[in-house]
Enzyme design. Structure first.
Site, mmCIF file in Angstrom:
data_model
loop_
_atom_site.group_PDB
_atom_site.id
_atom_site.type_symbol
_atom_site.label_atom_id
_atom_site.label_comp_id
_atom_site.label_asym_id
_atom_site.label_seq_id
_atom_site.Cartn_x
_atom_site.Cartn_y
_atom_site.Cartn_z
ATOM 1 N N ASP A 1 35.901 38.725 35.619
ATOM 2 C CA ASP A 1 36.961 37.918 35.184
ATOM 3 C C ASP A 1 37.573 38.803 33.935
ATOM 4 O O ASP A 1 37.283 38.953 33.049
ATOM 5 C CB ASP A 1 36.494 36.557 34.450
ATOM 6 C CG ASP A 1 37.831 35.811 34.007
ATOM 7 O OD1 ASP A 1 38.905 36.175 34.072
ATOM 8 O OD2 ASP A 1 37.513 34.689 33.562
ATOM 9 N N LYS B 1 48.501 46.513 39.474
ATOM 10 C CA LYS B 1 49.528 46.590 40.767
ATOM 11 C C LYS B 1 49.910 45.144 41.100
ATOM 12 O O LYS B 1 48.930 44.637 41.535
ATOM 13 C CB LYS B 1 49.075 47.462 41.857
ATOM 14 C CG LYS B 1 49.924 47.391 42.746
ATOM 15 C CD LYS B 1 49.427 48.471 44.068
ATOM 16 C CE LYS B 1 50.447 48.126 45.241
ATOM 17 N NZ LYS B 1 49.413 47.378 46.194
ATOM 18 N N GLY C 1 42.198 43.954 42.258
ATOM 19 C CA GLY C 1 42.126 45.049 43.353
ATOM 20 C C GLY C 1 41.944 44.345 44.791
ATOM 21 O O GLY C 1 41.892 44.950 45.816
ATOM 22 N N HIS D 1 53.143 39.669 37.163
ATOM 23 C CA HIS D 1 54.194 38.864 37.190
ATOM 24 C C HIS D 1 53.721 37.397 37.708
ATOM 25 O O HIS D 1 54.384 36.244 37.748
ATOM 26 C CB HIS D 1 55.109 39.226 38.286
ATOM 27 C CG HIS D 1 54.616 39.499 39.896
ATOM 28 N ND1 HIS D 1 54.245 40.671 40.066
ATOM 29 C CD2 HIS D 1 54.580 38.579 40.872
ATOM 30 C CE1 HIS D 1 53.735 40.430 41.287
ATOM 31 N NE2 HIS D 1 53.847 39.382 41.618
HETATM 32 C C1 SAM Z 1 48.437 39.233 43.600
HETATM 33 S S1 SAM Z 1 46.933 39.586 43.829
HETATM 34 C C2 SAM Z 1 46.882 41.213 43.223
HETATM 35 C C3 SAM Z 1 47.288 42.354 44.069
HETATM 36 C C4 SAM Z 1 46.876 43.724 44.118
HETATM 37 N N1 SAM Z 1 46.427 44.340 42.775
HETATM 38 C C5 SAM Z 1 47.380 44.557 45.211
HETATM 39 O O1 SAM Z 1 48.317 45.315 44.494
HETATM 40 O O2 SAM Z 1 47.262 44.324 46.455
HETATM 41 C C6 SAM Z 1 45.880 38.873 42.679
HETATM 42 C C7 SAM Z 1 44.470 38.963 42.633
HETATM 43 O O3 SAM Z 1 43.945 38.794 41.490
HETATM 44 C C8 SAM Z 1 42.520 38.240 41.486
HETATM 45 N N2 SAM Z 1 42.322 37.387 40.126
HETATM 46 C C9 SAM Z 1 42.847 36.253 39.906
HETATM 47 N N3 SAM Z 1 42.495 36.193 38.867
HETATM 48 C C10 SAM Z 1 41.652 36.890 38.376
HETATM 49 C C11 SAM Z 1 40.593 37.039 37.261
HETATM 50 N N4 SAM Z 1 40.796 36.113 36.171
HETATM 51 N N5 SAM Z 1 39.876 38.269 37.192
HETATM 52 C C12 SAM Z 1 39.877 38.970 38.059
HETATM 53 N N6 SAM Z 1 40.723 38.842 39.119
HETATM 54 C C13 SAM Z 1 41.423 37.753 39.499
HETATM 55 C C14 SAM Z 1 42.797 37.452 42.757
HETATM 56 O O4 SAM Z 1 41.611 37.075 43.272
HETATM 57 C C15 SAM Z 1 43.803 38.243 43.942
HETATM 58 O O5 SAM Z 1 43.016 39.118 44.481
#
Ligand code: SAM
Length: 367
Positions: A254, A268, A212, A272
């Site tokens: 994580d 959300k 998020g 992808h």
């Molecule tokens: C594309 S953004 C998500 C967009 C968000 N859900 C929105 O709709 O605004 C990807 C997010 O996933 C987080 N992320 C990546 N790997 C992760 C993991 N293993 N566990 C938790 N969060 C993770 C990143 O830090 C980033 O904030």
């Protein structure tokens, strides 16, 4: 014609001339992207906005402090961008006046209005040298017999993955503009999504927004449904900069290891970015975090559901976003069959596409 002989397509004269025009268009569309980049870098949308919403090319040259000699060149760029649907225009008494349309309105900077998220960084990231070079390397990438997990063309060419802690070593400015562009992209139309999906959250008592980020979506959900106890899960480096507002519970962690328990989990615009195998692992953790379907347990996914049902323009936009994922990440966009397959592999029993919001679908997945 003898059996086995190849049929030769002989176009008519008209078809041949049309084919040549189409060949020009498809080989030269990158010039539309570059003209678009140029207008964004010059600040044309903001200039038109500041000039009261309408500007001649002379007004633009003056406002943007461009040399007078560039006026006829800017006119040519604007003519292409109007034809491509990026700006609107009207002519009277031999003067062409350029106006904003909904697309160029998205590129105006400094607008303080609900539902306005400036998309400048998204454009600049997608037309950046690193993205374009990765796309240009596609045929070379296809020919290489690379060992799994397959690196994206971006990773193979530049030596580091996109959106990774190592990306700043490649180019810090690129990393920053990609992060900004991603946030702008993900936050666009959040108000619309909340209005369209109001019923989706009815009856939900607690929700984890998995990945998020800074909590923008979670705050919008709580504003519309103050009774929902909302948790945001993201990586420690993201959570440490999240605003401590006392409304959202931020958890650093994580998602491949665990997802904070709640009645519903929201993913959300997350999946992808990931391969099918990774999506299954993420969804398995989400399933562990929610109660049974009878107790209201569900995972809510907001993502593109590829398909031609929305018409050729929306489908083309979806397919271009799939190419963006293919060239730059290990992820992809998915059609309904692809989604069903990963839900079943992750152990879910059923799913429903409850709504279409623009190019995206809202999917409920049940344990
Ligand atoms: C594309 S953004 C998500 C967009 C968000 N859900 C929105 O709709 O605004 C990807 C997010 O996933 C987080 N992320 C990546 N790997 C992760 C993991 N293993 N566990 C938790 N969060 C993770 C990143 O830090 C980033 O904030």
């Amino acid at each position: 014609m003898s059996a086995g002989s190849k049929s030769v397509l002989v176009p008519t004269d008209a078809e041949l001339l049309q084919a040549q025009a189409d060949l020009w268009r498809h080989s030269l569309y990158y010039l539309t992207s570059m003209a678009f980049k140029c207008a964004v870098e010059l600040g044309v949308p903001t200039a038109i906005h500041n000039l009261g919403g309408a500007a001649s090319v002379k007004d633009l040259v003056t406002t943007l402090s461009l040399p007078e000699t560039k006026l006829p060149f800017l006119r040519r760029v604007m003519r292409l961008l109007v034809t491509s649907g990026i700006f609107a225009s009207e002519s009277s008494a031999d003067v062409e006046t350029y106006r904003l349309n909904p697309l160029s309105w998205l590129l105006v900077e400094g607008v303080d209005a609900e539902d306005h998220t400036n998309q400048r960084s998204f454009v600049l990231a997608t037309v950046s040298r690193h993205y374009v070079e990765a796309a240009m390397s596609l045929a070379d990438w296809f020919k290489k017999d690379l060992a799994p997990p397959l690196p994206s063309p971006f990773e193979e060419l530049h030596g580091v993955p996109l959106l990774h802690e190592k990306t700043p070593l490649l180019d810090k400015d690129l990393h920053d503009v990609v992060l900004e562009g991603l946030a702008a992209h993900d936050n666009l139309a959040i108000g619309t999504i909340m209005r369209e999906c109001h019923d989706l959250f009815r009856g939900v008592q607690s929700l984890t927004d998995c990945c998020g980020g800074d909590g923008t979506t979670a705050r919008a959900i709580v504003r519309a449904h103050p009774n929902i106890k909302c948790t945001v899960l993201d990586l420690p480096e993201v959570i440490k900069t999240a605003p401590a507002d006392g409304v959202i519970n931020y958890v650093a962690g994580d998602m491949f290891k665990s997802v904070p328990p709640s009645q519903a989990v929201l993913l959300k615009l997350v999946l992808h970015h990931w391969s099918d195998e990774d999506c299954v692992k993420i969804l398995e953790q989400c399933k562990k975090a929610i109660p049974s379907r009878e107790e209201g347990g569900k995972v809510i996914i907001i993502e593109i559901v590829l398909g031609p049902s929305l018409g050729p323009i929306m489908f083309e936009a979806q397919l271009l976003l799939d190419m963006l994922m293919m060239v730059n990440t290990r992820g992809r966009q998915r059609d309904e069959n692809d989604w069903r397959e990963i839900f079943m592999k992750a152990g879910f029993s059923d799913y429903k596409i409850v709504k279409k919001v623009g190019t995206r679908g809202v999917i409920e997945v049940y344990p």
